[in-house]
Motif scaffolding. Structure first.
Motif, PDB file in Angstrom:
ATOM      1  N   THR A  33      -0.022   2.570   6.400  1.00 36.82           N
ATOM      2  CA  THR A  33       0.632   1.358   5.882  1.00 36.82           C
ATOM      3  C   THR A  33       1.593   0.730   6.890  1.00 36.82           C
ATOM      4  N   ASN A  87       0.965  -2.641   8.083  1.00 33.21           N
ATOM      5  CA  ASN A  87       1.318  -3.799   7.247  1.00 33.21           C
ATOM      6  C   ASN A  87       2.685  -4.379   7.603  1.00 33.21           C
ATOM      7  N   ASP A 116       5.212  -1.279  -2.375  1.00 36.03           N
ATOM      8  CA  ASP A 116       3.892  -1.912  -2.357  1.00 36.03           C
ATOM      9  C   ASP A 116       4.022  -3.441  -2.330  1.00 36.03           C
ATOM     10  N   ALA A 166       8.231   1.980   5.706  1.00 26.72           N
ATOM     11  CA  ALA A 166       6.871   2.522   5.553  1.00 26.72           C
ATOM     12  C   ALA A 166       6.894   4.001   5.893  1.00 26.72           C
ATOM     13  N   GLY A 171       0.797  -1.224   0.000  1.00 26.48           N
ATOM     14  CA  GLY A 171       0.000   0.000   0.000  1.00 26.48           C
ATOM     15  C   GLY A 171       0.825   1.268   0.000  1.00 26.48           C
ATOM     16  N   ASP A 172       2.159   1.119   0.107  1.00 22.01           N
ATOM     17  CA  ASP A 172       3.028   2.296   0.269  1.00 22.01           C
ATOM     18  C   ASP A 172       3.985   2.420  -0.921  1.00 22.01           C
TER      19      ASP A 172
END
Ligand code: B1M
Length: 207
Positions: A152, A155, A125, A147, A98-99
């Motif tokens: 994120t 995660n 990601d 991150a 997501g990053d």
């Protein structure tokens, strides 16, 4: 000044052309590739690492020095055997799912390379499953997670959980990450900046 000292100076000054020249000169002088890396290229990056940590130089200078170091690596790397390249250890690094932020991760990668590690960069990601697959393929001693978003960094926890059975050490970092968070999610090390990441990697491998 010896060729290796001149090479280290050229790395510190970010002069890629000179670094390449000194690497070629060192080879003609019969200096071993591993010595060129340790006493020329890494020696220069170590100085940059300390200056970066002390806020004496900033991100652009580190990137320019790392580029100069790579110019020297390009000359000597083809002459190294596989076992020499892996000498210090392998670190797999990526930005979590997501990053998309990768400037800090790239800086950490370059400093680790500068310190003599083989670094496998799996990009941005990266899902926990992809980290697990990459660890199975590359067999690193350490996995580095980066991150930059508060959304994120969670995660990192799921990635560490997914990596549990792989028995690798995990180091985390990034602007919103703290030592407290690292302790909470069971990371083996936290580094606030790229120079500290090298110190922590050295400590993890020594322990
Ligand atoms: Co983004 N962004 N961004 N962004 N961005 C931040 C992080 C933010 C703080 C800006 C702000 O609002 N003030 C904010 C996060 C807020 C939060 O979560 N608390 C933010 C946001 C919100 C977003 C978006 C959501 C914006 C939007 O689209 N609405 C979006 C998210 C995209 C996504 O990832 N899914 C987004 C996008 C982007 C760009 C693509 C435009 C770009 C990234 C480009 C790229 O990386 N290729 C970007 C940038 C550049 C930033 C800022 C401006 C700079 C980040 C940076 O590169 N810093 C940032 C604001 C800021 O920090 N001032 C921001 C320089 C870098 C050298 O430092 O990454 O911290 P840093 O790395 C350091 C240490 O943290 C450490 O060492 C490095 C060197 O010392 N470190 C580690 C890092 N990883 C490590 C790993 C380790 C050890 C140490 O071990 C493995």
């Amino acid at each position: 000044m010896s060729t290796l000292q001149e090479m280290a100076e050229a790395v510190i000054n970010g002069n890629a052309g000179k670094v390449k020249e000194f690497a070629e000169k060192a080879l003609t002088e019969g200096i071993a590739p591993q010595t060129i890396i340790n006493e020329g290229l890494i020696a220069g990056m170590n100085v940059i690492g300390v200056r970066f940590k002390n806020n004496e130089v900033y991100v652009p200078e580190v990137l320019i020095a790392a580029r100069a170091m790579h110019a020297g690596m390009d000359v000597v790397k083809p002459l190294l055997t596989d076992s020499e390249v892996r000498d210090k250890g392998t670190i797999l690094i990526g930005t979590v799912k997501g990053d998309l932020h990768d400037i800090g991760k790239n800086l950490v990668r370059m400093m680790l390379e500068g310190a003599g590690y083989k670094v496998v960069d799996v990009g941005v990601d990266v899902s926990p499953e992809k980290f697990v697959e990459a660890v199975a393929e590359h067999k690193p001693q350490i996995v580095g997670l980066s991150a930059l978003l508060t959304t994120t960094m969670t995660n990192m926890r799921t990635t560490i959980e997914a990596l549990k059975s792989s028995h690798v050490r995990v180091m985390i970092g990034g602007a919103p990450v703290t030592q407290k968070f690292a302790d909470e999610i069971g990371a083996d090390a936290y580094a606030a900046d790229a120079a500290t990441a090298v110190e922590k990697a050295n400590q993890l491998l020594a322990s």
